[in-house]
Scaffold this motif. Sequence first.
Motif, PDB file in Angstrom:
ATOM      1  N   LEU A 147     -33.556 -16.636 -36.253  1.00  0.00           N
ATOM      2  CA  LEU A 147     -33.385 -16.926 -34.822  1.00  0.00           C
ATOM      3  C   LEU A 147     -34.743 -16.954 -34.144  1.00  0.00           C
ATOM      4  CD1 LEU A 147     -30.637 -14.729 -33.107  1.00  0.00           C
ATOM      5  CD2 LEU A 147     -30.701 -17.207 -33.286  1.00  0.00           C
ATOM      6  N   ARG A 148     -34.982 -17.975 -33.341  1.00  0.00           N
ATOM      7  CA  ARG A 148     -36.189 -17.996 -32.512  1.00  0.00           C
ATOM      8  C   ARG A 148     -35.712 -17.894 -31.059  1.00  0.00           C
ATOM      9  NH1 ARG A 148     -39.888 -23.089 -33.424  1.00  0.00           N
ATOM     10  NH2 ARG A 148     -38.021 -24.125 -32.670  1.00  0.00           N
ATOM     11  N   ILE A 149     -36.213 -16.870 -30.366  1.00  0.00           N
ATOM     12  CA  ILE A 149     -35.670 -16.567 -29.030  1.00  0.00           C
ATOM     13  C   ILE A 149     -36.711 -16.883 -27.958  1.00  0.00           C
ATOM     14  CG2 ILE A 149     -34.755 -14.728 -27.566  1.00  0.00           C
ATOM     15  CD1 ILE A 149     -34.183 -13.347 -30.436  1.00  0.00           C
ATOM     16  N   THR A 150     -36.294 -17.597 -26.941  1.00  0.00           N
ATOM     17  CA  THR A 150     -37.213 -17.955 -25.855  1.00  0.00           C
ATOM     18  C   THR A 150     -36.532 -17.707 -24.507  1.00  0.00           C
ATOM     19  OG1 THR A 150     -37.982 -19.743 -27.278  1.00  0.00           O
ATOM     20  CG2 THR A 150     -38.738 -19.781 -25.003  1.00  0.00           C
ATOM     21  N   HIS A 151     -37.260 -17.085 -23.602  1.00  0.00           N
ATOM     22  CA  HIS A 151     -36.780 -16.973 -22.209  1.00  0.00           C
ATOM     23  C   HIS A 151     -37.349 -18.153 -21.441  1.00  0.00           C
ATOM     24  CE1 HIS A 151     -36.125 -12.333 -22.012  1.00  0.00           C
ATOM     25  NE2 HIS A 151     -35.610 -12.879 -23.076  1.00  0.00           N
ATOM     26  N   ILE A 152     -36.519 -18.848 -20.688  1.00  0.00           N
ATOM     27  CA  ILE A 152     -37.092 -19.900 -19.839  1.00  0.00           C
ATOM     28  C   ILE A 152     -36.434 -19.909 -18.461  1.00  0.00           C
ATOM     29  CG2 ILE A 152     -37.642 -21.409 -21.783  1.00  0.00           C
ATOM     30  CD1 ILE A 152     -35.552 -23.361 -20.660  1.00  0.00           C
ATOM     31  N   VAL A 153     -37.132 -20.561 -17.551  1.00  0.00           N
ATOM     32  CA  VAL A 153     -36.582 -20.868 -16.235  1.00  0.00           C
ATOM     33  C   VAL A 153     -36.557 -22.392 -16.167  1.00  0.00           C
ATOM     34  CG1 VAL A 153     -36.911 -20.699 -13.738  1.00  0.00           C
ATOM     35  CG2 VAL A 153     -37.580 -18.785 -15.228  1.00  0.00           C
ATOM     36  N   PRO A 154     -35.369 -23.015 -16.259  1.00  0.00           N
ATOM     37  CA  PRO A 154     -35.329 -24.476 -16.286  1.00  0.00           C
ATOM     38  C   PRO A 154     -36.035 -25.075 -15.071  1.00  0.00           C
ATOM     39  CG  PRO A 154     -33.173 -23.566 -16.783  1.00  0.00           C
ATOM     40  CD  PRO A 154     -34.025 -22.421 -16.351  1.00  0.00           C
ATOM     41  N   LEU A 155     -36.975 -25.939 -15.324  1.00  0.00           N
ATOM     42  CA  LEU A 155     -37.811 -26.596 -14.312  1.00  0.00           C
ATOM     43  C   LEU A 155     -38.758 -25.624 -13.602  1.00  0.00           C
ATOM     44  CD1 LEU A 155     -35.254 -29.041 -12.606  1.00  0.00           C
ATOM     45  CD2 LEU A 155     -36.732 -29.474 -14.569  1.00  0.00           C
ATOM     46  N   GLY A 156     -38.809 -24.385 -14.079  1.00  0.00           N
ATOM     47  CA  GLY A 156     -39.700 -23.404 -13.453  1.00  0.00           C
ATOM     48  C   GLY A 156     -40.769 -22.969 -14.427  1.00  0.00           C
ATOM     49  N   LYS A 157     -41.438 -21.895 -14.072  1.00  0.00           N
ATOM     50  CA  LYS A 157     -42.487 -21.388 -14.956  1.00  0.00           C
ATOM     51  C   LYS A 157     -41.845 -20.577 -16.086  1.00  0.00           C
ATOM     52  CE  LYS A 157     -45.101 -19.397 -11.890  1.00  0.00           C
ATOM     53  NZ  LYS A 157     -46.082 -18.600 -11.257  1.00  0.00           N
ATOM     54  N   ALA A 158     -42.424 -20.625 -17.286  1.00  0.00           N
ATOM     55  CA  ALA A 158     -41.885 -19.855 -18.414  1.00  0.00           C
ATOM     56  C   ALA A 158     -41.990 -18.365 -18.108  1.00  0.00           C
ATOM     57  CB  ALA A 158     -42.660 -20.175 -19.686  1.00  0.00           C
ATOM     58  N   ALA A 159     -40.967 -17.605 -18.479  1.00  0.00           N
ATOM     59  CA  ALA A 159     -41.004 -16.154 -18.263  1.00  0.00           C
ATOM     60  C   ALA A 159     -41.855 -15.500 -19.348  1.00  0.00           C
ATOM     61  CB  ALA A 159     -39.587 -15.603 -18.300  1.00  0.00           C
ATOM     62  N   GLU A 160     -42.413 -14.366 -19.024  1.00  0.00           N
ATOM     63  CA  GLU A 160     -43.213 -13.631 -20.012  1.00  0.00           C
ATOM     64  C   GLU A 160     -42.299 -12.789 -20.895  1.00  0.00           C
ATOM     65  OE1 GLU A 160     -46.505 -13.846 -20.357  1.00  0.00           O
ATOM     66  OE2 GLU A 160     -46.512 -15.315 -18.752  1.00  0.00           O
ATOM     67  N   GLY A 161     -42.794 -12.435 -22.073  1.00  0.00           N
ATOM     68  CA  GLY A 161     -42.078 -11.465 -22.908  1.00  0.00           C
ATOM     69  C   GLY A 161     -40.832 -12.051 -23.522  1.00  0.00           C
ATOM     70  N   THR A 162     -40.956 -12.682 -24.673  1.00  0.00           N
ATOM     71  CA  THR A 162     -39.819 -13.412 -25.217  1.00  0.00           C
ATOM     72  C   THR A 162     -39.075 -12.650 -26.313  1.00  0.00           C
ATOM     73  OG1 THR A 162     -41.211 -14.484 -26.827  1.00  0.00           O
ATOM     74  CG2 THR A 162     -40.897 -15.633 -24.749  1.00  0.00           C
ATOM     75  N   GLN A 163     -39.503 -11.425 -26.607  1.00  0.00           N
ATOM     76  CA  GLN A 163     -38.861 -10.720 -27.718  1.00  0.00           C
ATOM     77  C   GLN A 163     -37.594  -9.988 -27.279  1.00  0.00           C
ATOM     78  OE1 GLN A 163     -39.592 -10.993 -30.927  1.00  0.00           O
ATOM     79  NE2 GLN A 163     -40.945 -12.547 -30.098  1.00  0.00           N
ATOM     80  N   LEU A 164     -36.516 -10.199 -28.007  1.00  0.00           N
ATOM     81  CA  LEU A 164     -35.307  -9.409 -27.807  1.00  0.00           C
ATOM     82  C   LEU A 164     -35.093  -8.586 -29.057  1.00  0.00           C
ATOM     83  CD1 LEU A 164     -32.681 -11.874 -26.305  1.00  0.00           C
ATOM     84  CD2 LEU A 164     -34.306 -10.416 -25.134  1.00  0.00           C
ATOM     85  N   ALA A 165     -34.685  -7.341 -28.876  1.00  0.00           N
ATOM     86  CA  ALA A 165     -34.489  -6.484 -30.050  1.00  0.00           C
ATOM     87  C   ALA A 165     -33.104  -6.704 -30.633  1.00  0.00           C
ATOM     88  CB  ALA A 165     -34.643  -5.031 -29.636  1.00  0.00           C
TER      89      ALA A 165
END
Length: 253
Positions: A226-244
């Motif tokens: 699994l590759r996990i990414t946090h995003i804000v669609p059309l916004g700035k990418a969120a920091e800290g993409t790791q989920l445990a």
Amino acid sequence: MVDLWCYFPESSHDPELLSAQAALMTPDEHERCGRFHFERERRLFIATRALARTVLSSYFPVAPGDWRFSNAEHGKPFIASPILRPRLQFNLAHTQGLVVCVVSAAHELIGVDAEMIEGGRDIFRDAERYLSLSERGKLRACPTPKRPRLFLAYWTLKESFAKARGEGLSLPLDGSSFHFEEDAIHIVLDPSLAEDATSWRFALLDASPHHIIAVAVKTSGAPLTLRITHIVPLGKAAEGTQLAAISRADLLK
Ligand SMILES: CC(C)(COP(=O)(O)OP(=O)(O)OC[C@H]1O[C@@H](n2cnc3c(N)ncnc32)[C@H](O)[C@@H]1OP(=O)(O)O)[C@@H](O)C(=O)NCCC(=O)NCCS
């Protein structure tokens, strides 16, 4: 490889961002959106469309507003246009404060579920209806403060599996059981499902202190990456993409 994209829509109340996200929707989607009674439901609907559209556009050079979707027999959405090679599979889930999308070009059957962990729910009533005998036993043996999380772990896993198969609620799952082993999550399937349990891989993740996500993939026995990414669609990418990943000890003790 399966990508899991997470969006916490309540992290931003920027009205320009919200209207840019809404502008991606088709007239049909606007019409569906308008039928929701509450503003928070409309917001979640818009956030879900925005996440799906912007995420899919990161794989192929298609403008976010140009994707067209259709639904299979029990409602599972798929890409109707444009026709892609290789084909992309995706699935969506939303709960208060979180929208998620899984995407894979490698696996055909993928599903995701997300739930908010909340007190006040009648867990044992729902457990009678949806959990297997062995799962109910684990729930009873679990320390009381940990029960809501364990219940939702079972629930989201079952939903992610049902959604991967595209059947949603039409799939009876109280006859199938999830088991948390040291190394992995296993499923023992009701024989009536005529499905090979060893073909499936599952992941369970804490998305926040209040959110749990389950992913189900028919990998034909290959490990699930699994590759996990946090995003804000059309916004700035969120920091800290790791989920445990949630461990067995976390859930049962
Ligand atoms: C529709 C269903 C698949 C999931 O519904 P849900 O838990 O309310 O919502 P989720 O956030 O998990 O998923 C909703 C999204 O799944 C997708 N979806 C809808 N039907 C689907 C299906 N048959 N298979 C896979 N995905 C589906 C859609 O994208 C939908 O979002 P949208 O309507 O905004 O486009 C269905 O299982 C259901 O109604 N479940 C109710 C909950 C329940 O009783 N669960 C039993 C626990 S075992």
